[in-house]
Design a protein around this motif. Sequence first.
Motif, PDB file in Angstrom:
ATOM      1  N   PRO A  81      -4.087  32.981  26.831  1.00  0.00           N
ATOM      2  CA  PRO A  81      -4.745  31.681  26.973  1.00  0.00           C
ATOM      3  C   PRO A  81      -5.019  31.021  25.631  1.00  0.00           C
ATOM      4  N   ALA A  82      -5.410  31.799  24.620  1.00  0.00           N
ATOM      5  CA  ALA A  82      -5.746  31.218  23.318  1.00  0.00           C
ATOM      6  C   ALA A  82      -4.543  30.526  22.692  1.00  0.00           C
ATOM      7  N   LEU A  83      -3.376  31.182  22.721  1.00  0.00           N
ATOM      8  CA  LEU A  83      -2.192  30.587  22.114  1.00  0.00           C
ATOM      9  C   LEU A  83      -1.673  29.422  22.955  1.00  0.00           C
ATOM     10  N   LYS A  84      -1.711  29.545  24.274  1.00  0.00           N
ATOM     11  CA  LYS A  84      -1.296  28.440  25.141  1.00  0.00           C
ATOM     12  C   LYS A  84      -2.150  27.199  24.874  1.00  0.00           C
ATOM     13  N   ASN A  85      -3.458  27.380  24.837  1.00  0.00           N
ATOM     14  CA  ASN A  85      -4.360  26.241  24.629  1.00  0.00           C
ATOM     15  C   ASN A  85      -4.160  25.613  23.259  1.00  0.00           C
ATOM     16  N   TRP A  86      -3.998  26.451  22.234  1.00  0.00           N
ATOM     17  CA  TRP A  86      -3.781  25.953  20.873  1.00  0.00           C
ATOM     18  C   TRP A  86      -2.490  25.146  20.801  1.00  0.00           C
ATOM     19  N   LEU A  87      -1.432  25.673  21.392  1.00  0.00           N
ATOM     20  CA  LEU A  87      -0.131  25.001  21.340  1.00  0.00           C
ATOM     21  C   LEU A  87      -0.179  23.671  22.094  1.00  0.00           C
ATOM     22  N   ARG A  88      -0.774  23.671  23.275  1.00  0.00           N
ATOM     23  CA  ARG A  88      -0.869  22.439  24.061  1.00  0.00           C
ATOM     24  C   ARG A  88      -1.755  21.407  23.368  1.00  0.00           C
ATOM     25  N   PHE A  89      -2.859  21.869  22.797  1.00  0.00           N
ATOM     26  CA  PHE A  89      -3.819  20.966  22.165  1.00  0.00           C
ATOM     27  C   PHE A  89      -3.199  20.235  20.977  1.00  0.00           C
ATOM     28  N   HIS A  90      -2.434  20.964  20.150  1.00  0.00           N
ATOM     29  CA  HIS A  90      -1.914  20.391  18.912  1.00  0.00           C
ATOM     30  C   HIS A  90      -0.525  19.773  19.050  1.00  0.00           C
ATOM     31  N   THR A  91       0.257  20.196  20.016  1.00  0.00           N
ATOM     32  CA  THR A  91       1.635  19.695  20.115  1.00  0.00           C
ATOM     33  C   THR A  91       1.933  19.004  21.431  1.00  0.00           C
ATOM     34  N   GLY A  92       1.183  19.319  22.479  1.00  0.00           N
ATOM     35  CA  GLY A  92       1.481  18.786  23.797  1.00  0.00           C
ATOM     36  C   GLY A  92       2.666  19.453  24.471  1.00  0.00           C
ATOM     37  N   ALA A  93       3.246  20.466  23.832  1.00  0.00           N
ATOM     38  CA  ALA A  93       4.444  21.110  24.382  1.00  0.00           C
ATOM     39  C   ALA A  93       4.128  21.816  25.698  1.00  0.00           C
ATOM     40  N   PRO A  94       4.976  21.620  26.713  1.00  0.00           N
ATOM     41  CA  PRO A  94       4.778  22.342  27.971  1.00  0.00           C
ATOM     42  C   PRO A  94       5.171  23.806  27.828  1.00  0.00           C
ATOM     43  N   VAL A  95       4.344  24.697  28.331  1.00  0.00           N
ATOM     44  CA  VAL A  95       4.637  26.132  28.315  1.00  0.00           C
ATOM     45  C   VAL A  95       5.292  26.495  29.644  1.00  0.00           C
ATOM     46  N   VAL A  96       6.495  27.049  29.587  1.00  0.00           N
ATOM     47  CA  VAL A  96       7.270  27.341  30.795  1.00  0.00           C
ATOM     48  C   VAL A  96       7.234  28.826  31.115  1.00  0.00           C
ATOM     49  N   ALA A  97       7.477  29.140  32.382  1.00  0.00           N
ATOM     50  CA  ALA A  97       7.390  30.522  32.847  1.00  0.00           C
ATOM     51  C   ALA A  97       8.688  31.293  32.661  1.00  0.00           C
ATOM     52  N   GLN A  98       9.813  30.582  32.525  1.00  0.00           N
ATOM     53  CA  GLN A  98      11.120  31.226  32.425  1.00  0.00           C
ATOM     54  C   GLN A  98      11.706  31.024  31.031  1.00  0.00           C
ATOM     55  N   ALA A  99      12.170  32.106  30.420  1.00  0.00           N
ATOM     56  CA  ALA A  99      12.749  32.023  29.078  1.00  0.00           C
ATOM     57  C   ALA A  99      13.933  31.071  29.033  1.00  0.00           C
ATOM     58  N   GLY A 100      14.735  31.049  30.080  1.00  0.00           N
ATOM     59  CA  GLY A 100      15.928  30.222  30.085  1.00  0.00           C
ATOM     60  C   GLY A 100      15.657  28.739  30.128  1.00  0.00           C
ATOM     61  N   ALA A 101      14.407  28.341  30.423  1.00  0.00           N
ATOM     62  CA  ALA A 101      14.054  26.926  30.487  1.00  0.00           C
ATOM     63  C   ALA A 101      13.493  26.410  29.170  1.00  0.00           C
ATOM     64  N   ALA A 102      13.385  27.279  28.166  1.00  0.00           N
ATOM     65  CA  ALA A 102      12.696  26.919  26.925  1.00  0.00           C
ATOM     66  C   ALA A 102      13.649  26.392  25.867  1.00  0.00           C
ATOM     67  N   GLN A 103      13.179  25.410  25.114  1.00  0.00           N
ATOM     68  CA  GLN A 103      13.884  24.975  23.905  1.00  0.00           C
ATOM     69  C   GLN A 103      13.437  25.804  22.708  1.00  0.00           C
TER      70      GLN A 103
END
Length: 208
Positions: A81-103
């Motif tokens: 949760p800490a890394l997800k929240n930090w990443l979303r807060f500062h970048t707005g990047a969507p966190v995906v559940a599947q590796a194959g969907a990630a850039q």
Amino acid sequence: MTMLSSAPSSSAPPAGFSDPVQQSQASFRALLDAMARPGRIASIAGDIGRPDGVTQALAAAALTLCDLDTPVWLGPGFDTPALKNWLRFHTGAPVVAQAGAAQFALLNAGQPLPNLENFAQGSDEAPEKGATLLIQVATLQGKTAMQWRGPGIKDGVAMPPCGLPMAFWQQRAALSAAFPRGLDLYLCCSTDLIGLPRSTAITFATEA
């Protein structure tokens, strides 16, 4: 690129770049230089607020590269949760559940690593759709285990495994046959990082 946040609150994640404009520009230059010169160490300067367990180099790469339009996958050890929240807060990047969907994927070499075939490799027509992996490692030093050759490398550069298992490097070496499809990698250790573009071929010391 880093998305500037609103006024901080007591519940906000760690601050990210202390000087967002200057640090994001400097980090972007370091990332470009590392990818243009595979095997050469680039350094990230300046204070970066980040979750516990995340190095400055990986934090800078994530803040600089990720944005609203870049899905991110978090590997074992980073799916918190800490890394997800930090990443979303500062970048707005969507966190995906599947590796194959990630850039972009954030991986911790201290945890089990997924098979590289799980990530998007792009296509011959659109190789840029291949994923970029940001991998946190314990060291960029060590005994030579392989040679990197390709654009940006004059003759060849001797490289250690950088704390990653040889099975990982064998998977990465096999991807060269599919070029221009493939994956780009950043190896992040403390304040330093090394770039490994998909155009770089790998041979092992036992093959020399």
